[in-house]
Design an enzyme around this catalytic site. Structure first.
Site, PDB file in Angstrom:
ATOM      1  N   LYS A   1       5.214 -35.164  28.287  1.00 24.88           N
ATOM      2  CA  LYS A   1       4.276 -36.245  28.592  1.00 24.88           C
ATOM      3  C   LYS A   1       2.849 -35.722  28.453  1.00 24.88           C
ATOM      4  O   LYS A   1       2.552 -34.591  28.858  1.00 24.88           O
ATOM      5  CB  LYS A   1       4.515 -36.756  30.018  1.00 24.88           C
TER       6      LYS A   1
ATOM      7  N   SER B   1       6.508 -43.450  38.005  1.00 24.05           N
ATOM      8  CA  SER B   1       6.282 -43.318  36.558  1.00 24.05           C
ATOM      9  C   SER B   1       7.379 -42.594  35.805  1.00 24.05           C
ATOM     10  O   SER B   1       7.401 -42.616  34.572  1.00 24.05           O
ATOM     11  CB  SER B   1       4.951 -42.611  36.290  1.00 24.05           C
TER      12      SER B   1
ATOM     13  N   SER C   1       4.259 -45.203  34.161  1.00 22.48           N
ATOM     14  CA  SER C   1       3.370 -44.789  33.090  1.00 22.48           C
ATOM     15  C   SER C   1       4.043 -43.935  32.018  1.00 22.48           C
ATOM     16  O   SER C   1       3.528 -43.817  30.918  1.00 22.48           O
ATOM     17  CB  SER C   1       2.217 -43.978  33.671  1.00 22.48           C
TER      18      SER C   1
END
Lengths: 500, 99, 502
Positions: free
Chosen positions: C80, C179, C155
């Site tokens: 990420k 997330s 997210s």
């Protein structure tokens, strides 16, 4: 910058009572920074003592330096503070380019040390108790250099350069309670207070405490209360005070400035003021306002500091003697007059003299060298390079004088060579041949020559006008290039004159 | 409680150093009002007897030894700087006073 | 297309150990898959095939020399973009960090490299992890592999979509309020938020420091366990990281036995506001666990009602401070106002141009919550709610071993559908936020497809702090039971991505 109108100091004190407060920042001399493992060194090349944390790089995190916590506890204890059972860090949020994260990690509602007291002695012998409200740990900011414009100051600069070497250096901020009753002594008290803090941190060995380097910084709060009123006046906070002398001058200046404004019917603005060493004046800075909303909140990246009581007791046991106690002891031990002792204290020479005495010199001899010739040499030395003379060297020098190897005059010459790094006094005496000529034969030869050159003087001496011998002694000393003991020369002159 | 004015939002934007446009300030004033209304319920349950929690897992005395580490070279530090002079970060003239 | 991409990380590890494939082959297969389908998905913000293949080659060399570094040596992983990396840009989905190269690696990235895994690239995310849909990325939304018109959650939509679309067997995510878990629920994958402090946050671009936690994003519970075993543990750079000795999570996943396990169903997260198909799959899963020896009881966590409100005060407050460092001085974007300006004006112009709407909204909100005169009412109160939430959990865990709820109230929504209503989107985090408030671990495991829209649904399990192993046990057990019942994995039901064929 126009200098403000100032009221005569005595008149100001007639009309107003000064009320003081101090915030002293002490940079700790740990090996690494407060929250990062970057070196804590003064004078390195810009941006060399930096880690991701010092630069506030994305993803970086702070970790507390254990040694800095110990130093802070020791300082708290030396200030007679209570050490908080639990203290914590908070973020103080404001944007400024020298503040890498745009927040400063500090302590807010849970400082490490609270409710202390410092005994401060003024040059006039008055002893003053100053209450400490708190001492808390925080990090220093980076260093800005303002480029362009004429002054090197922030105003008028075209751009600024940022060096983050200092960013994150451990600080302890010591905050006093309101100080009343200083009266005429307010400026001297300000200076003496900061000097005392300096002595404390030096004795603890936790800071280099050099004001000119910013290791020790004082913000002085000054307000005036009209005589007969119990209402406090509006205070100003003077920053950028970089020497003990400036602390005194800045406080005196603020008292005189504020008094004039108030007497003229004006009002004092609550603001930060900047001390200017060159002009000896303060100038207005930022007014305190709503904009000072620092949005403090508990630092989520750091945990509470809960010192082990055993650690606190260990640190308490290791505390050095308090400066005030130590001064009392030394003054008695050394037998100095009040004036002599104050001179030593005010010159910050207690340690040097202590060590010189320990190395074998008498207190008076040590005092004489350090406050006299060495101070003169230091003043003459360029910049802040200073001079490098050790107490042991001074003791050795005095020993040479005591032995009769050196006269005072020769000793001064030797000292100069020591300051120039030419070695120990004894070695300099040997290599430079600076010892007193103690060979009577050589002296007598010189005396005979001088006497024969000045037959009138010889006659006068023979007539019992002993004071006439001075001219001959002078000539002999000159011939010996000063390397003779004048008293011995005098004895020999009188002997020879009688014999001739 | 949640009557938030455009002036307040402008002040917050200034504190946060974001040069919001007038349109953004207008939108955000409305939104902030709504949001604050939605979150105001926390005050009802946050009675004085409840202590605040700032760290999810309680720890204490987490320290680092006083030993140098993690230093990054100057050139690497400056590599991502918008502007620098070879050793220092360069910024425009500063309006405010020294802090 | 090579079948290598459909293998789990555990299978790939076995094949590598058996010598039936190489890390280079596996890495190349995934790079090919990314090249084929990521144009549609936009799961990756950055891929560098040369760098990845270099790492794969090094892994194969180690293995040839008889010295693989870990069970996962040679297996590819997506990272990420919230995690900083020295060999790939790190932007946290923001324009303000476009192209930024970190001079240091995040600790988890270091651990992953040291374990011999092969970084494939950086995955898309909501800007600074603020969002539940990945629509708030400055680099365009990521799309859901199940339906390209829908959001992949957020997210960490990039990591979840990459794993769901077989672009990577493993990914790293960050979970501040869900997330990792919510995108897992939305995409039919597995996501774990470890105990706060279980995994280092050093090098994770901070959103809300007291909530953020790094964790695995995978297709199976075992893969999450294997990855968690790589990244767990104390880090001297993170004061909040725990010094605990952690058990093997892979062992816990292997155990997969719920006999006698007491599972508490959170009453407040079972009913109103939840989509029928989500609740149906949730209860089916509970029945299955019960049939296999678990004891199911209802528990009440009354403070959850206020958890979202408190979360949306604490998060913006911490974020407003964490994001202050993006000021154009040391790194990142710098925007000069017209006609130049003071450094204050440059900072303000940069932050205005560099931050997206959601980020600005939260910074302003956080600044407000912390400002003088409001602190006690907002931030202070929210921290008290946090105490209440923790007490509720402590109480609940005194009665049960794990708690269960749907991971999120709804399945994937259409792109753009909720953009105009920030408060509504926040309510979608109601089931995931409490774990972050309390610092406890949570897992989301696929529970099936909702009848009404055919989209994936996840079930969440929560455990007491430091008891992450319980999640792997119960998660792996349920996964096995469901796959036995279905006769296939959930992801095998996802539509084939046409990718390059378009």
């Amino acid at each position: 910058m126009a200098k403000a109108k100032l009221m005569d100091y005595d008149k100001a004190l007639e009309l107003f009572e000064p009320v003081l407060g101090f915030e002293v920042h002490v940079e700790l001399s740990t090996k690494t920074k407060m929250f990062s493992a970057a070196p804590n060194n003064f004078g390195s090349e810009p941006n060399t003592n930096i880690t991701p944390t010092c630069l506030g790089l994305p993803g970086s995190l702070p970790v507390v330096n254990e040694e800095a916590v110990r130093y802070s506890i020791s300082l708290g204890l030396a200030l007679d503070c209570e050490i908080a059972e639990s203290s914590s860090f908070a973020r103080k949020n404001y944007f400024y380019p020298d503040l890498a994260k745009n927040y400063q990690i500090s302590q807010f509602d849970e400082p490490i040390a609270i409710n202390g007291n410092v005994e401060v002695e003024l040059p006039n012998g008055r002893v003053f108790q100053i209450d400490i409200e708190r001492a808390h740990m925080e990090e220093d900011a980076g260093k800005l250099t303002h480029v362009g414009g004429s002054t090197g100051r922030i105003q008028g600069a075209e751009y600024s350069l940022v060096d983050y070497n200092r960013a994150g250096v451990p600080l302890v901020e010591i905050v006093t309670r309101m100080i009343e009753g200083a009266e005429h002594d307010a400026p001297e008290l300000a200076k003496a207070y900061v000097a005392t803090i300096r002595d404390i941190v030096l004795a603890l060995g936790i800071s280099d405490a050099k004001m000119e380097r910013g290791n020790l910084r004082c913000d002085a709060n000054v307000s005036l209360r009209p005589r007969g009123s119990d209402k406090l006046g509006t205070r100003t906070e003077t920053k950028n005070v970089n020497s003990l002398r400036s602390v005194e001058r800045a406080v005196r200046y603020e008292i005189q400035r504020q008094a004039q404004i108030l007497a003229d019917g004006g009002t004092i603005i609550q603001e930060t003021r900047h001390w200017h060493e060159d002009t000896g004046a303060t100038s207005a800075g930022r007014p305190k306002s709503d904009a000072d909303d620092y949005r403090y909140f508990p630092e989520p990246d750091l945990l509470p500091v809960v010192p082990d009581p055993a650690l606190i007791e260990d640190l308490r046991a290791a505390l050095p003697e308090k400066p005030a106690e130590r001064r009392r002891r030394l003054k008695a031990d050394w037998g100095f007059t009040d004036l002599e002792f104050q001179d030593v204290v005010n010159s910050g020479l207690l340690n040097e003299i202590t060590e010189t005495v320990a190395a074998g010199a008498t207190p008076q001899a040590a005092r004489k060298w350090w406050t006299g010739e060495i101070a003169r040499l230091a003043n003459a030395a360029e910049g802040d390079a200073g001079i490098d003379i050790t107490p042991a060297q001074v003791a050795e020098l005095q020993q040479l004088v005591n032995e009769g190897t050196l006269t005072d005059r020769l000793a001064r010459q030797v000292l100069e060579a020591v300051a120039a790094g030419e070695g120990s006094p004894r070695k300099i005496v040997e290599t430079k041949g600076l010892a007193v000529v103690s060979d009577d034969g050589a002296l007598i030869a010189a005396i005979d020559e001088a006497l024969s050159a000045q037959p009138d003087v010889l006659e006068k001496i023979k007539d019992g006008k002993v004071q006439a011998a001075g001219a001959v002694i002078g000539a002999v000393m000159k011939a010996m290039q000063g390397k003779a003991d004048a008293a011995r020369v005098r004895e020999l002159v009188l002997e020879r004159a009688a014999a001739l | 409680m949640s009557d938030i004015s455009a002036e307040q939002v402008r002040h917050l934007a200034n504190l946060a150093r974001i040069d919001l446009s007038d349109a953004e300030i207008a939108t955000m004033t409305t939104e902030l009002g709504q949001i604050m209304e939605a979150v105001a319920s926390v005050q009802a349950v946050a009675t004085p007897d409840v202590p605040a929690t700032s760290h999810p897992i309680p720890l204490k005395n987490v320290y680092r030894p006083d030993v140098v580490a993690d230093v990054i070279p100057t050139d690497k530090a400056l590599a991502s700087a918008p502007e620098h002079d070879g050793s220092r970060f360069k910024v425009s003239a500063i309006l405010g006073e020294e802090q | 297309m090579s079948d290598l991409i459909h293998k789990t990380a555990a299978q790939l590890a076995e094949m590598l150990a058996a010598g039936t494939t190489t890390s280079v082959e596996i890495t190349q297969a995934h790079l090919d898959r990314i090249a084929a389908v990521d144009g549609d998905l936009n799961a990756f913000l950055h891929v560098n095939a040369a760098v990845s293949l270099e790492a794969a080659k090094a892994s194969d060399a180690r293995r040839a020399a008889g010295a693989p570094l870990s069970p996962l040596d040679g297996v590819p992983i997506a990272i990420k973009d919230v995690l900083v990396t020295t060999d790939m840009p790190s932007t946290s989905g923001s324009k303000i960090l476009e192209g930024w190269m970190s001079p240091y690696d995040a600790t988890v990235v270091t651990k992953v490299r040291e374990a011999g895994l092969v970084p494939l690239g950086k995955t898309n995310m909501d800007e600074f992890a603020m969002g539940s849909s990945t629509e708030h990325s400055a680099y365009g939304p990521t799309r859901n592999p199940w339906d390209l018109d829908r959001i992949p959650g957020g997210s960490g939509g990039g990591s979840a979509a990459a794993v769901a679309a077989f672009e990577a067997p493993l990914a790293l995510g960050s979970d501040t309020g869900g997330s990792i878990r919510q995108p897992a629920h939305i995409t039919g994958t597995v996501g774990v938020k470890p105990t706060y402090g279980g995994v280092s946050r050093y090098g994770a671009i901070a959103l809300a420091s007291s909530f953020d936690q790094i964790g695995p994003v995978t297709r199976t519970v075992m893969d999450s366990a294997l990855l968690h075993d790589v990244i767990k543990g104390h880090d001297v750079h993170d004061s909040t990281s725990l010094k605990d000795e952690w058990p093997s999570f892979a062992e816990a996943a292997k155990n997969a036995n719920v006999k006698g396990l007491k599972i508490g169903v959170i009453e407040q997260l079972d009913g109103e506001g939840f989509q029928p198909g989500v609740l149906a799959r949730f209860h089916e899963s509970l029945e299955l666990l019960k049939a296999n020896g678990a004891e199911i009881v209802n528990v009440s966590l009354p403070s959850l009602e206020h958890a979202v409100a408190a979360y949306y005060l604490i998060l913006p407050a911490e974020a407003s401070s964490n994001l202050a460092k993006f000021d154009s001085v040391r790194f990142g974007l710098r925007v000069q106002p017209e006609g130049g300006g003071t450094v204050e004006q440059v900072m303000s112009a940069t932050r205005e141009a560099g931050f997206g709407a959601e980020v600005k909204r939260r910074i302003i909100l956080g600044t407000y919550a912390l400002s003088a005169g409001y602190y006690d009412a907002y931030y202070g109160s929210a921290q008290k709610v946090r105490t209440l939430v923790q007490r509720d959990f402590a109480d609940a865990f005194s009665k049960v071993d794990v708690l269960a709820s749907p991971t999120a109230p709804t399945t994937a929504w259409k792109l753009g559908e909720q953009l105009d209503d920030p408060v509504a989107m926040w309510r979608g985090d109601i089931a995931t936020i409490p774990a972050n408030m309390a610092g406890i671990p949570g897992i989301s495991v696929p529970a099936g497809l909702a009848d009404e829209d055919g989209l994936p649904v996840g079930i969440q399990f929560l455990a007491p702090a430091r008891e992450d192993a319980r999640l792997y046990n119960v998660g792996a057990a349920l996964e096995t039971l469901l796959e036995q019942k279905w006769g296939h994995t959930l992801l095998s039901q996802a539509p084939e991505l046409k990718g390059g064929a378009l």
